[in-house]
Design a protein around this motif. Structure first.
Motif, PDB file in Angstrom:
ATOM      1  N   VAL A  44      36.538 -33.588 166.659  1.00  0.00           N
ATOM      2  CA  VAL A  44      36.904 -34.868 166.051  1.00  0.00           C
ATOM      3  C   VAL A  44      37.704 -34.566 164.786  1.00  0.00           C
ATOM      4  N   ASP A  45      38.955 -35.008 164.753  1.00  0.00           N
ATOM      5  CA  ASP A  45      39.803 -34.668 163.610  1.00  0.00           C
ATOM      6  C   ASP A  45      39.576 -35.628 162.444  1.00  0.00           C
ATOM      7  N   SER A  46      40.350 -35.447 161.401  1.00  0.00           N
ATOM      8  CA  SER A  46      40.161 -36.239 160.177  1.00  0.00           C
ATOM      9  C   SER A  46      40.516 -37.707 160.372  1.00  0.00           C
ATOM     10  N   GLU A  47      41.253 -38.025 161.451  1.00  0.00           N
ATOM     11  CA  GLU A  47      41.593 -39.412 161.762  1.00  0.00           C
ATOM     12  C   GLU A  47      40.574 -40.055 162.697  1.00  0.00           C
ATOM     13  N   GLY A  48      39.574 -39.288 163.113  1.00  0.00           N
ATOM     14  CA  GLY A  48      38.554 -39.815 164.012  1.00  0.00           C
ATOM     15  C   GLY A  48      38.876 -39.680 165.482  1.00  0.00           C
ATOM     16  N   VAL A  49      39.980 -38.995 165.817  1.00  0.00           N
ATOM     17  CA  VAL A  49      40.343 -38.792 167.222  1.00  0.00           C
ATOM     18  C   VAL A  49      39.489 -37.664 167.795  1.00  0.00           C
ATOM     19  N   SER A  50      38.843 -37.932 168.908  1.00  0.00           N
ATOM     20  CA  SER A  50      37.935 -36.984 169.558  1.00  0.00           C
ATOM     21  C   SER A  50      38.616 -36.423 170.798  1.00  0.00           C
ATOM     22  N   ARG A  51      38.911 -35.107 170.780  1.00  0.00           N
ATOM     23  CA  ARG A  51      39.604 -34.482 171.919  1.00  0.00           C
ATOM     24  C   ARG A  51      38.734 -33.396 172.535  1.00  0.00           C
ATOM     25  N   ASN A  52      38.773 -33.340 173.862  1.00  0.00           N
ATOM     26  CA  ASN A  52      37.970 -32.393 174.626  1.00  0.00           C
ATOM     27  C   ASN A  52      38.408 -30.953 174.406  1.00  0.00           C
ATOM     28  N   ILE A  53      37.421 -30.065 174.322  1.00  0.00           N
ATOM     29  CA  ILE A  53      37.671 -28.621 174.243  1.00  0.00           C
ATOM     30  C   ILE A  53      37.273 -27.968 175.562  1.00  0.00           C
ATOM     31  N   VAL A  54      36.008 -28.103 175.945  1.00  0.00           N
ATOM     32  CA  VAL A  54      35.491 -27.557 177.204  1.00  0.00           C
ATOM     33  C   VAL A  54      34.480 -28.536 177.776  1.00  0.00           C
ATOM     34  N   ASP A  55      34.214 -28.403 179.066  1.00  0.00           N
ATOM     35  CA  ASP A  55      33.155 -29.191 179.684  1.00  0.00           C
ATOM     36  C   ASP A  55      32.633 -28.468 180.909  1.00  0.00           C
ATOM     37  N   GLY A  56      31.578 -29.017 181.502  1.00  0.00           N
ATOM     38  CA  GLY A  56      30.991 -28.404 182.684  1.00  0.00           C
ATOM     39  C   GLY A  56      30.047 -29.365 183.365  1.00  0.00           C
ATOM     40  N   ILE A  57      29.607 -28.985 184.559  1.00  0.00           N
ATOM     41  CA  ILE A  57      28.743 -29.837 185.369  1.00  0.00           C
ATOM     42  C   ILE A  57      27.718 -28.977 186.085  1.00  0.00           C
ATOM     43  N   ILE A 114      38.041 -24.724 164.359  1.00  0.00           N
ATOM     44  CA  ILE A 114      37.742 -26.090 163.929  1.00  0.00           C
ATOM     45  C   ILE A 114      37.851 -26.111 162.409  1.00  0.00           C
ATOM     46  N   LYS A 115      38.750 -26.903 161.904  1.00  0.00           N
ATOM     47  CA  LYS A 115      39.037 -26.862 160.473  1.00  0.00           C
ATOM     48  C   LYS A 115      38.008 -27.645 159.660  1.00  0.00           C
ATOM     49  N   ALA A 116      37.848 -27.223 158.422  1.00  0.00           N
ATOM     50  CA  ALA A 116      36.946 -27.915 157.503  1.00  0.00           C
ATOM     51  C   ALA A 116      37.312 -29.394 157.438  1.00  0.00           C
ATOM     52  N   GLY A 117      36.300 -30.242 157.429  1.00  0.00           N
ATOM     53  CA  GLY A 117      36.518 -31.684 157.432  1.00  0.00           C
ATOM     54  C   GLY A 117      36.494 -32.286 158.824  1.00  0.00           C
ATOM     55  N   HIS A 118      36.746 -31.465 159.849  1.00  0.00           N
ATOM     56  CA  HIS A 118      36.633 -31.933 161.227  1.00  0.00           C
ATOM     57  C   HIS A 118      35.171 -31.860 161.666  1.00  0.00           C
ATOM     58  N   ARG A 119      34.870 -32.501 162.781  1.00  0.00           N
ATOM     59  CA  ARG A 119      33.507 -32.506 163.305  1.00  0.00           C
ATOM     60  C   ARG A 119      33.501 -32.041 164.757  1.00  0.00           C
ATOM     61  N   LEU A 120      32.344 -31.583 165.206  1.00  0.00           N
ATOM     62  CA  LEU A 120      32.130 -31.272 166.613  1.00  0.00           C
ATOM     63  C   LEU A 120      31.325 -32.396 167.238  1.00  0.00           C
ATOM     64  N   ARG A 121      31.618 -32.669 168.491  1.00  0.00           N
ATOM     65  CA  ARG A 121      30.943 -33.771 169.183  1.00  0.00           C
ATOM     66  C   ARG A 121      30.586 -33.333 170.598  1.00  0.00           C
ATOM     67  N   ALA A 122      29.413 -33.731 171.053  1.00  0.00           N
ATOM     68  CA  ALA A 122      28.964 -33.433 172.413  1.00  0.00           C
ATOM     69  C   ALA A 122      28.784 -34.729 173.189  1.00  0.00           C
ATOM     70  N   HIS A 123      29.248 -34.724 174.435  1.00  0.00           N
ATOM     71  CA  HIS A 123      28.974 -35.812 175.372  1.00  0.00           C
ATOM     72  C   HIS A 123      27.943 -35.321 176.384  1.00  0.00           C
ATOM     73  N   VAL A 124      27.030 -36.188 176.751  1.00  0.00           N
ATOM     74  CA  VAL A 124      26.130 -35.935 177.876  1.00  0.00           C
ATOM     75  C   VAL A 124      26.232 -37.132 178.801  1.00  0.00           C
ATOM     76  N   THR A 125      26.568 -36.880 180.054  1.00  0.00           N
ATOM     77  CA  THR A 125      26.719 -37.955 181.021  1.00  0.00           C
ATOM     78  C   THR A 125      26.444 -37.392 182.415  1.00  0.00           C
ATOM     79  N   SER A 126      26.841 -38.132 183.452  1.00  0.00           N
ATOM     80  CA  SER A 126      26.532 -37.683 184.816  1.00  0.00           C
ATOM     81  C   SER A 126      27.728 -37.729 185.750  1.00  0.00           C
ATOM     82  N   SER A 127      28.929 -37.893 185.208  1.00  0.00           N
ATOM     83  CA  SER A 127      30.100 -37.937 186.082  1.00  0.00           C
ATOM     84  C   SER A 127      31.360 -37.596 185.306  1.00  0.00           C
ATOM     85  N   ASN A 128      32.341 -37.121 186.044  1.00  0.00           N
ATOM     86  CA  ASN A 128      33.698 -36.879 185.558  1.00  0.00           C
ATOM     87  C   ASN A 128      34.573 -36.991 186.800  1.00  0.00           C
TER      88      ASN A 128
END
Length: 554
Positions: free
Chosen positions: A459-472, A496-510
């Motif tokens: 999640v960047d400083s503008e709040g945009v959340s972009r995928n890095i990796v995923d799996g199932i 991941i630069k200072a001020g940015h955040r990491l975010r995790a999704h948990v779901t059941s489909s892609n």
């Protein structure tokens, strides 16, 4: 250039009498020259410059062979993906070594399927094969080609199956049948976004009616041993052919390419690994100007270590095929592009010895924390309806222009009730993640089977959340039972630069990247009944659901 000689449609006899056709180009001069071979189901007349330019190869003094694989282009025989590539590869390499002006030493080139045909020739132990350079190819067909974590690679399977049905109809049917089927296939291509929804997912009626093979899913579900035809994993200890492996962080086969390097390195074989921020097609000429997905990584991403991919290939072949002195280009090692820093970096090996496994824990109030949870009773729930799945947006995939690969804004998915979202506080310092990432969930469902999908985002400083990796991971379980589930998110390298955040999704489909689990336990090649599932993720002290990162110390 006037001294270059080219011959088209030269017959190459296989051991069973089938004749495959090849085009051969000779450089100017008397030789002897080493030979470079590509074996392709995509028509030998198609000259991709993704990692290899034919003209440059001729100028560098190589004989270039491009061959239609069995049942493809002008070659005879049955079109059945993967089935004949080892024996045909062995016979083709032996033939190529005897070409006029050849020095008897053969190398191979190509990507994706034609990367796999290189490994097939090596596994067949073709003695004249002295070096290979597989680009964006797999290791285990159950991990990225046909399946992933037990789920079907639906997007790849349907798109690739249709794409390859078109040029192969005339090999399989008489014209009066082939041409109408080609028309049907073109119609399915135009409506593929709708066709993805057809059930059963691994035997979709529209594709079955065409009477053509898919990438191998249908055969594998009937007979799992057929996956061995294209499996590299498990063969490393018997291989010694030097390999230059080229991969992309957003390619559907990135982990397979990395695994092939690791497997060969463990055996002491000469092997190199180059990984850029690329998708499956990023290296195709004109396909990119430094952009992958929504992110511009800079033009430097196209030149690993400041060199063109084509030159890197020729430098690799020179020592193994001409007996020129070895250089640093022939030493085993790794060259990776660190996203975020947007820079290339050389490493002695993979995984990086200095990487520290560091867990990020799912916690209450949608928090993602570096410290283990202390609560004694914390859980999150959601309802998963296969009729309303989370739609694919970006990632490690190859499934047509409607679903491009790479990093994309995930905020629409994060608004859904069936996507659990956990986010860190803004980072105080830069954090580099380089290595293979995995997730562990303590999870329960109310039926006999379901899927667990985990995605890691920046999640960047503008709040945009972009995928890095995923799996199932697809599970077969008992209703209400709490399972400890591991999800392989594959490998990456990102700062991941200072001020940015990491975010995790948990779901059941892609979907439609992976087929929908219908929550009934029926196999994917027969299941048509949809059942809504009630999902529960535990994240307390006794059930520390988490993502394990590989952090590089500052």
């Amino acid at each position: 250039m006037s001294d270059i000689t080219m011959k088209f449609d030269l017959p190459v006899p296989m051991r069973d009498g089938t004749v495959l056709m090849a085009d051969v180009a000779w450089p100017a001069g008397d030789g002897p020259f080493p030979v470079l071979v590509e074996r392709t189901p995509y028509d030998k007349n198609y000259r991709s410059t993704a990692n290899f330019d034919t003209i440059d190869g001729l100028r560098a003094g190589f004989i270039i062979v491009r061959q239609d694989t069995r049942g493809s282009g002008k070659s005879e025989g049955e079109w059945m993906p993967m089935k004949y590539e080892r024996e045909d590869g062995y016979d083709t390499i032996a033939w190529a070594a005897t070409l006029p002006k050849s020095n008897g030493k053969v190398g191979t080139f190509g990507g994706s399927y034609t990367g796999s045909t290189q490994w097939s020739s090596a596994i067949a132990h073709a003695p004249e094969l002295r070096a290979m350079a597989p680009l964006v190819t797999w290791s285990d067909p159950a991990d990225g080609l046909m399946f992933r974590g037990g789920a079907v690679e639906l997007g790849l399977n349907s798109w690739w199956g249709l794409m390859n049905a078109l040029p192969h109809f005339l090999h399989t049917y008489p014209p009066e049948i082939a041409f109408p089927k080609m028309g049907q296939a073109l119609g399915h291509f135009a409506a593929l976004k709708e066709r993805f929804w057809e059930l059963p997912a691994a035997a979709q009626p529209f594709f079955v009616d065409l009477g053509m093979p898919d990438v191998g899913v249908a055969r594998a579900l009937e007979d799992r041993s057929t996956m061995d035809e294209s499996r590299v994993d498990g063969h490393y200890e018997k291989l010694s052919v030097p390999s230059l492996n080229i991969a992309g962080w957003y390619d559907v086969f990135v982990q397979g390419s990395v695994d092939n390097y690791v497997g060969m390195r463990a055996q002491g074989a000469a092997t190199r690994l180059i990984v850029g921020p690329w998708s499956h097609s990023s290296l195709n000429a004109g396909a990119t100007l430094g952009e992958v997905g929504e992110v511009n990584f800079g033009l430097g991403m196209l030149s690993p270590g400041g060199e063109q991919i084509s030159k890197i290939n020729f430098d690799w072949y020179d020592h193994w095929l001409r007996d020129t002195p070895a250089t640093s280009a022939h030493e085993s090692g790794v060259l990776i592009f660190v996203m975020g820093a947007n820079a290339w970096r050389a490493e002695t090996d993979w995984p990086l010895a200095r990487a520290v496994t560091t867990p990020l824990y799912l916690d209450e109030e949608s928090a993602l924390r570096w410290d283990a949870p202390e609560s004694t009773d914390a859980a999150s729930t959601y309802e998963y309806d296969p009729a309303d799945p989370v739609m694919t947006r970006g990632g490690n995939l190859v499934m047509g222009s409607d679903y491009p690969a790479g990093p994309y804004d995930q905020r629409i998915a994060e608004e859904r009730d069936d996507v659990l979202v956990f986010t860190t506080a803004p980072l105080e310092l830069d954090v580099e993640i380089t290595g293979r990432i995995s997730a562990t969930l303590f999870a329960a469902t109310d039926g006999p089977s379901t899927d667990w999908v985990v995605r890691l985002c920046e999640v960047d400083s503008e709040g945009v959340s972009r995928n890095i990796v995923d799996g199932i991971t697809r599970v077969h379980t008992e209703a209400g039972r709490i399972d400890e589930v591991t999800i392989d998110l594959w490998s990456t390298s990102i700062l991941i630069k200072a001020g940015h955040r990491l975010r995790a999704h948990v779901t059941s489909s892609n979907f439609p990247r992976w087929d929908r689990n219908l929550n009934t336990g029926e196999p994917a090649n027969v299941g048509t009944t949809i059942r809504v599932a009630q999902q529960r993720i535990l994240h307390d002290a006794a059930h520390p659901s988490r993502i394990d990162l590989q952090i590089i110390p500052a």
